[in-house]
Motif scaffolding. Structure first.
Motif, PDB file in Angstrom:
ATOM      1  N   GLU A   1       0.819  -1.214   0.000  1.00 45.44           N
ATOM      2  CA  GLU A   1       0.000   0.000   0.000  1.00 45.44           C
ATOM      3  C   GLU A   1       0.853   1.264   0.000  1.00 45.44           C
ATOM      4  OE1 GLU A   1      -3.110   0.233   2.796  1.00 45.44           O
ATOM      5  OE2 GLU A   1      -3.821  -1.802   2.451  1.00 45.44           O
ATOM      6  N   GLY A   2       2.085   1.114   0.452  1.00 41.51           N
ATOM      7  CA  GLY A   2       2.971   2.272   0.481  1.00 41.51           C
ATOM      8  C   GLY A   2       3.301   2.789  -0.904  1.00 41.51           C
ATOM      9  N   LYS A   3       3.224   1.901  -1.900  1.00 47.20           N
ATOM     10  CA  LYS A   3       3.549   2.321  -3.261  1.00 47.20           C
ATOM     11  C   LYS A   3       2.342   2.877  -4.008  1.00 47.20           C
ATOM     12  CE  LYS A   3       6.314   0.276  -6.015  1.00 47.20           C
ATOM     13  NZ  LYS A   3       6.893  -0.737  -6.923  1.00 47.20           N
ATOM     14  N   GLU A   4       1.190   2.758  -3.412  1.00 48.72           N
ATOM     15  CA  GLU A   4      -0.020   3.195  -4.091  1.00 48.72           C
ATOM     16  C   GLU A   4      -0.024   4.711  -4.298  1.00 48.72           C
ATOM     17  OE1 GLU A   4      -4.717   2.083  -3.909  1.00 48.72           O
ATOM     18  OE2 GLU A   4      -3.679   2.372  -2.032  1.00 48.72           O
ATOM     19  N   VAL A   5      -0.303   5.099  -5.508  1.00 47.79           N
ATOM     20  CA  VAL A   5      -0.340   6.521  -5.828  1.00 47.79           C
ATOM     21  C   VAL A   5      -1.783   6.990  -5.854  1.00 47.79           C
ATOM     22  CG1 VAL A   5       0.273   8.256  -7.541  1.00 47.79           C
ATOM     23  CG2 VAL A   5       1.731   6.262  -7.215  1.00 47.79           C
ATOM     24  N   ARG A   6      -2.010   8.100  -5.209  1.00 45.36           N
ATOM     25  CA  ARG A   6      -3.358   8.669  -5.212  1.00 45.36           C
ATOM     26  C   ARG A   6      -3.353  10.054  -5.824  1.00 45.36           C
ATOM     27  NH1 ARG A   6      -7.288   6.277  -1.875  1.00 45.36           N
ATOM     28  NH2 ARG A   6      -6.532   4.432  -0.793  1.00 45.36           N
TER      29      ARG A   6
ATOM     30  N   PRO B   1      -3.702  13.797  -6.034  1.00 46.00           N
ATOM     31  CA  PRO B   1      -3.590  14.849  -5.025  1.00 46.00           C
ATOM     32  C   PRO B   1      -4.807  15.764  -4.998  1.00 46.00           C
ATOM     33  CG  PRO B   1      -2.226  15.388  -6.917  1.00 46.00           C
ATOM     34  CD  PRO B   1      -2.795  14.007  -7.159  1.00 46.00           C
ATOM     35  N   LYS B   2      -5.633  15.649  -6.017  1.00 43.93           N
ATOM     36  CA  LYS B   2      -6.779  16.546  -6.127  1.00 43.93           C
ATOM     37  C   LYS B   2      -8.041  15.947  -5.516  1.00 43.93           C
ATOM     38  CE  LYS B   2      -8.991  19.563  -9.549  1.00 43.93           C
ATOM     39  NZ  LYS B   2      -9.098  19.883 -10.988  1.00 43.93           N
ATOM     40  N   CYS B   3      -8.333  14.681  -5.906  1.00 44.06           N
ATOM     41  CA  CYS B   3      -9.573  14.068  -5.422  1.00 44.06           C
ATOM     42  C   CYS B   3      -9.314  12.849  -4.537  1.00 44.06           C
ATOM     43  CB  CYS B   3     -10.472  13.693  -6.592  1.00 44.06           C
ATOM     44  SG  CYS B   3      -9.870  12.300  -7.575  1.00 44.06           S
ATOM     45  N   GLY B   4      -8.042  12.415  -4.452  1.00 48.27           N
ATOM     46  CA  GLY B   4      -7.705  11.303  -3.578  1.00 48.27           C
ATOM     47  C   GLY B   4      -8.028   9.933  -4.136  1.00 48.27           C
ATOM     48  N   SER B   5      -8.404   9.870  -5.398  1.00 47.88           N
ATOM     49  CA  SER B   5      -8.735   8.589  -6.007  1.00 47.88           C
ATOM     50  C   SER B   5      -7.486   7.759  -6.276  1.00 47.88           C
ATOM     51  CB  SER B   5      -9.480   8.831  -7.322  1.00 47.88           C
ATOM     52  OG  SER B   5      -9.602   7.603  -8.024  1.00 47.88           O
TER      53      SER B   5
ATOM     54  N   THR C   1      -3.190   6.464 -13.463  1.00 48.15           N
ATOM     55  CA  THR C   1      -2.434   5.791 -14.505  1.00 48.15           C
ATOM     56  C   THR C   1      -1.223   6.623 -14.884  1.00 48.15           C
ATOM     57  OG1 THR C   1      -2.531   4.913 -16.746  1.00 48.15           O
ATOM     58  CG2 THR C   1      -3.882   6.838 -16.309  1.00 48.15           C
ATOM     59  N   LEU C   2      -0.135   5.929 -15.200  1.00 45.74           N
ATOM     60  CA  LEU C   2       1.077   6.640 -15.608  1.00 45.74           C
ATOM     61  C   LEU C   2       1.066   6.801 -17.126  1.00 45.74           C
ATOM     62  CD1 LEU C   2       3.829   7.799 -14.753  1.00 45.74           C
ATOM     63  CD2 LEU C   2       4.788   5.536 -15.157  1.00 45.74           C
ATOM     64  N   GLN C   3       1.134   8.019 -17.553  1.00 44.52           N
ATOM     65  CA  GLN C   3       1.077   8.299 -18.988  1.00 44.52           C
ATOM     66  C   GLN C   3       2.450   8.693 -19.508  1.00 44.52           C
ATOM     67  OE1 GLN C   3      -1.663   8.371 -21.035  1.00 44.52           O
ATOM     68  NE2 GLN C   3      -3.162   7.789 -19.507  1.00 44.52           N
ATOM     69  N   ASN C   4       2.793   8.105 -20.634  1.00 41.85           N
ATOM     70  CA  ASN C   4       3.988   8.560 -21.337  1.00 41.85           C
ATOM     71  C   ASN C   4       3.499   9.369 -22.524  1.00 41.85           C
ATOM     72  OD1 ASN C   4       6.368   8.998 -22.667  1.00 41.85           O
ATOM     73  ND2 ASN C   4       7.114   6.921 -22.407  1.00 41.85           N
ATOM     74  N   LYS C   5       3.830  10.602 -22.507  1.00 42.23           N
ATOM     75  CA  LYS C   5       3.289  11.537 -23.481  1.00 42.23           C
ATOM     76  C   LYS C   5       3.621  11.127 -24.916  1.00 42.23           C
ATOM     77  CE  LYS C   5       3.211  16.524 -24.273  1.00 42.23           C
ATOM     78  NZ  LYS C   5       3.906  17.775 -23.925  1.00 42.23           N
ATOM     79  N   GLY C   6       4.781  10.529 -25.106  1.00 46.78           N
ATOM     80  CA  GLY C   6       5.201  10.170 -26.453  1.00 46.78           C
ATOM     81  C   GLY C   6       5.732  11.376 -27.187  1.00 46.78           C
ATOM     82  N   TYR C   7       6.204  11.159 -28.370  1.00 47.13           N
ATOM     83  CA  TYR C   7       6.778  12.259 -29.132  1.00 47.13           C
ATOM     84  C   TYR C   7       5.689  13.255 -29.526  1.00 47.13           C
ATOM     85  CZ  TYR C   7       9.224  14.918 -32.662  1.00 47.13           C
ATOM     86  OH  TYR C   7       9.768  15.934 -33.382  1.00 47.13           O
TER      87      TYR C   7
ATOM     88  N   GLU D   1      -1.885  10.505 -14.451  1.00 48.31           N
ATOM     89  CA  GLU D   1      -3.202  11.052 -14.739  1.00 48.31           C
ATOM     90  C   GLU D   1      -4.258  10.317 -13.933  1.00 48.31           C
ATOM     91  OE1 GLU D   1      -4.091  11.325 -18.874  1.00 48.31           O
ATOM     92  OE2 GLU D   1      -6.230  11.658 -18.537  1.00 48.31           O
ATOM     93  N   CYS D   2      -5.120  11.093 -13.299  1.00 50.03           N
ATOM     94  CA  CYS D   2      -6.210  10.512 -12.518  1.00 50.03           C
ATOM     95  C   CYS D   2      -7.345  10.124 -13.455  1.00 50.03           C
ATOM     96  CB  CYS D   2      -6.690  11.540 -11.491  1.00 50.03           C
ATOM     97  SG  CYS D   2      -8.129  10.966 -10.574  1.00 50.03           S
ATOM     98  N   MET D   3      -7.806   8.889 -13.324  1.00 51.74           N
ATOM     99  CA  MET D   3      -8.885   8.427 -14.194  1.00 51.74           C
ATOM    100  C   MET D   3     -10.250   8.858 -13.672  1.00 51.74           C
ATOM    101  SD  MET D   3      -7.646   4.729 -15.621  1.00 51.74           S
ATOM    102  CE  MET D   3      -7.334   3.939 -14.053  1.00 51.74           C
ATOM    103  N   SER D   4     -10.280   9.404 -12.463  1.00 49.77           N
ATOM    104  CA  SER D   4     -11.553   9.839 -11.891  1.00 49.77           C
ATOM    105  C   SER D   4     -11.890  11.266 -12.261  1.00 49.77           C
ATOM    106  CB  SER D   4     -11.521   9.693 -10.369  1.00 49.77           C
ATOM    107  OG  SER D   4     -11.467   8.320 -10.020  1.00 49.77           O
TER     108      SER D   4
END
Ligand SMILES: [Zn+2]
Length: 62
Positions: free
Chosen positions: A2-7, A9-13, A17-23, A53-56
């Motif tokens: 649970e320590g690695k879980e990312v939430r 910062p805005k809504c706590g969800s 997901t980690l997004q790679n913007k790409g070129y 990016e927050c999916m919520s």
């Protein structure tokens, strides 16, 4: 675990997901038109701009 879980910062969800913007073609082309090879390089640097990016709520942050 649970320590690695990312939430969000805005809504706590925890639905983050980690997004790679790409070129960024737009930045690359625009940079090329304005600055030539140096501008193209800027576009390539942006390709490594990863963010979460927050999916919520859709909030994005580094
Ligand atoms: Zn959120």
């Amino acid at each position: 675990m649970e320590g690695k879980e990312v939430r969000c910062p805005k809504c706590g969800s925890p639905s983050v997901t980690l997004q790679n913007k790409g070129y960024d073609v737009g930045t690359g082309c625009c940079g090329w038109a304005l600055l030539g090879p140096i501008g193209m390089l800027c576009g390539m640097l942006n390709a490594y701009d990863k963010h979460k990016e927050c999916m919520s709520c859709g909030h994005r942050w580094k």
